[in-house]
Enzyme design. Structure first.
Site, PDB file in Angstrom:
ATOM      1  N   TYR A 141       0.827  -1.215   0.000  1.00 10.88           N
ATOM      2  CA  TYR A 141       0.000   0.000   0.000  1.00 10.88           C
ATOM      3  C   TYR A 141       0.859   1.263   0.000  1.00 10.88           C
ATOM      4  CZ  TYR A 141      -4.746  -1.786   0.854  1.00 10.88           C
ATOM      5  OH  TYR A 141      -5.980  -2.369   0.746  1.00 10.88           O
ATOM      6  N   LYS A 192       2.967 -15.560   1.965  1.00 12.23           N
ATOM      7  CA  LYS A 192       3.165 -16.241   0.682  1.00 12.23           C
ATOM      8  C   LYS A 192       4.661 -16.561   0.580  1.00 12.23           C
ATOM      9  CE  LYS A 192       1.556 -17.697  -3.307  1.00 12.23           C
ATOM     10  NZ  LYS A 192       0.633 -18.845  -3.410  1.00 12.23           N
ATOM     11  N   ASP A 224      -3.277 -18.312  -0.138  1.00 13.41           N
ATOM     12  CA  ASP A 224      -4.303 -18.952  -0.979  1.00 13.41           C
ATOM     13  C   ASP A 224      -5.032 -20.043  -0.191  1.00 13.41           C
ATOM     14  OD1 ASP A 224      -1.887 -20.338  -0.960  1.00 13.41           O
ATOM     15  OD2 ASP A 224      -1.930 -20.874  -3.082  1.00 13.41           O
ATOM     16  N   ASP A 248      -6.409  -6.988   3.872  1.00 14.66           N
ATOM     17  CA  ASP A 248      -7.539  -6.289   3.247  1.00 14.66           C
ATOM     18  C   ASP A 248      -8.505  -7.316   2.666  1.00 14.66           C
ATOM     19  OD1 ASP A 248      -9.039  -4.096   2.142  1.00 14.66           O
ATOM     20  OD2 ASP A 248      -8.151  -4.591   0.198  1.00 14.66           O
ATOM     21  N   ASP A 252     -12.285  -9.107   4.465  1.00 14.99           N
ATOM     22  CA  ASP A 252     -13.613  -9.046   3.837  1.00 14.99           C
ATOM     23  C   ASP A 252     -14.219 -10.440   3.705  1.00 14.99           C
ATOM     24  OD1 ASP A 252     -13.596  -6.311   3.668  1.00 14.99           O
ATOM     25  OD2 ASP A 252     -13.932  -6.206   1.509  1.00 14.99           O
TER      26      ASP A 252
HETATM   27  C1  IPM Z   1     -10.345  -1.111   4.128  1.00 17.59           C
HETATM   28  C2  IPM Z   1     -10.642  -0.419   2.828  1.00 17.59           C
HETATM   29  C3  IPM Z   1      -9.464   0.501   2.502  1.00 17.59           C
HETATM   30  C4  IPM Z   1      -8.230  -0.372   2.360  1.00 17.59           C
HETATM   31  C5  IPM Z   1      -9.661   1.385   1.266  1.00 17.59           C
HETATM   32  C6  IPM Z   1     -10.925   2.226   1.376  1.00 17.59           C
HETATM   33  C7  IPM Z   1      -8.477   2.267   1.020  1.00 17.59           C
HETATM   34  O1  IPM Z   1     -10.871  -1.361   1.835  1.00 17.59           O
HETATM   35  O2  IPM Z   1     -10.216  -0.412   5.154  1.00 17.59           O
HETATM   36  O3  IPM Z   1     -10.242  -2.328   4.131  1.00 17.59           O
HETATM   37  O4  IPM Z   1      -7.991  -0.938   1.297  1.00 17.59           O
HETATM   38  O5  IPM Z   1      -7.500  -0.482   3.338  1.00 17.59           O
HETATM   39 MG    MG Z   2     -10.891  -3.385   2.487  1.00 14.30          MG
END
Ligand code: IPM
Ligand code: MG
Length: 359
Positions: A141, A192, A224, A248, A252
């Site tokens: 990032y 990884k 993975d 990230d 999710d």
């Molecule tokens: C998160 C979001 C952020 C990230 C974005 C909005 C920059 O997806 O907090 O997970 O990728 O970190």
């Molecule tokens: Mg995110």
């Protein structure tokens, strides 16, 4: 001492859900003696519209002097074509860097009342309680160099850099082990290492740091495989520690196991345990202004703030219990209604506040 909380509502449903969370904070001030001072500031697209900057200097100053930041959500389709530096998401990335919020705690827990909202079988997800510890201020990032270039033959190329220094890995390792000590004492480090040098060093450092935590069991998994295991049998995990990009993505995935990202808070902490708290969902332009957004993730972010930064664990538990009571009453926002009837953002906020007041 009065703790200062910066309130950054942001875009679309951001202000709608923050409004309910602020009512919860004010209720705690009035009825539970919570000693805080709230200061609102512009952020994201809303700030860009006003001043041309998604994180205006005034907002940054307020955030730097605050003990905690409560963040709504930022972003929207009208900002996607802007230059990268001006996009709403930059506000979040810059706040993470400026305040050195390197430790991102992302719980994936399932309220028993919502077991059926998950797309996975109830036996796979019931009782789910995972904590993802994501490194938040390093890795791909932020690595330099990054950018676009055109080769001599005219072909376009783009590049990012994945880099981690030892101290960055070491400190997030300590966070993960310390979090695990208060849980089931299991850390799975996801990397990884079969392909990336960065992961090789990451793994070595995890092993080194683990020697300081003999009570905690450390395991390693390739990313993975971790993605597969998360949907196959998620209950094998207690704490997962991983880098910025893997975190990230996996956070999710883990969040979706619980059925709705509308229920999950997250904390981004600095070395002193101060930090930024936000719902993990985004600004949801599609449902904004319809009154259906779920404010519970933001309300639970307040609970996390009380527990991790303000040393008010008892009040945190009160909020979590109130949320659970609201679910027991059968009240649902659209995202967790499983196709059934649902109530508004405001109704849910009212219910949480009323339950807290009646305590
Ligand atoms: C998160 C979001 C952020 C990230 C974005 C909005 C920059 O997806 O907090 O997970 O990728 O970190
Ligand atoms: Mg995110």
């Amino acid at each position: 001492m009065t703790a200062k909380i910066a309130i950054l509502a942001g875009d679309f449903i951001g202000p709608e859900i923050i409004h309910e969370a602020v009512r919860v904070l004010k209720c705690l001030q009035k009825h539970f003696g919570l000693n805080v001072e709230l200061e609102h500031a512009d952020v994201g697209g809303a700030a860009y519209d006003k001043s041309g900057n998604p994180l205006p200097e005034a907002t940054l100053e307020i955030c730097k002097s605050a003990d905690s930041i409560l963040f709504g959500a930022v972003g929207g389709p009208q900002y996607e074509a802007l230059e990268r530096d001006l996009r709403p998401e930059q506000a979040l990335l810059r706040l993470r860097t400026e305040r050195e919020l390197f430790a991102n705690l992302r719980p994936a827990t399932l309220f028993p009342q919502l077991t059926n909202t998950s797309s996975l079988k109830p036996e796979v997800v019931s009782g789910l309680d995972i904590m993802i510890v994501r490194e938040l201020t390093g890795g791909i990032y932020f690595g330099q160099p990054r950018g676009f270039r055109t080769l001599e033959n005219g072909e376009r190329e783009s590049f990012n850099t994945l880099v981690y220094s030892e101290h960055e890995v070491r400190r997030i390792a300590h966070t993960a082990f310390q979090v695990a000590l208060k849980r089931k004492r299991k850390v799975c480090s996801v990397d990884k290492a079969n392909v990336l040098e960065v992961s090789e060093l990451w793994r070595q450092i995890m092993i080194e740091v683990s020697k300081e935590y003999p009570e905690v069991e450390l395991s390693h998994m390739y990313v993975d495989n971790a993605a597969m295991q998360l949907v196959k049998w998620p209950k094998q995990f207690d704490v997962i520690v991983t880098d910025n990009l893997f975190g990230d993505i996996l956070s999710d995935t883990a969040a979706m196991l619980t059925g709705s990202i509308g229920m999950l808070p997250t904390a981004s902490l600095d070395k002193n345990g101060k930090g930024l708290y936000e719902p993990i969902h985004g600004s949801a332009p599609d449902i904004s202004a319809t009154g259906v957004a779920n404010p519970l993730a933001t309300i639970l972010s307040v609970a996390m703030m009380l527990r991790y930064s303000l040393n008010e664990a008892e009040m945190a538990t009160q909020i979590e219990q109130a949320v659970s009571d609201v679910l027991d009453l059968g009240m649902r926002t659209q995202d967790i209604a499983d196709g059934g009837s649902y109530v508004s953002t405001r109704n849910i906020g009212d219910a949480v506040v009323n339950i807290l007041k009646s305590r």
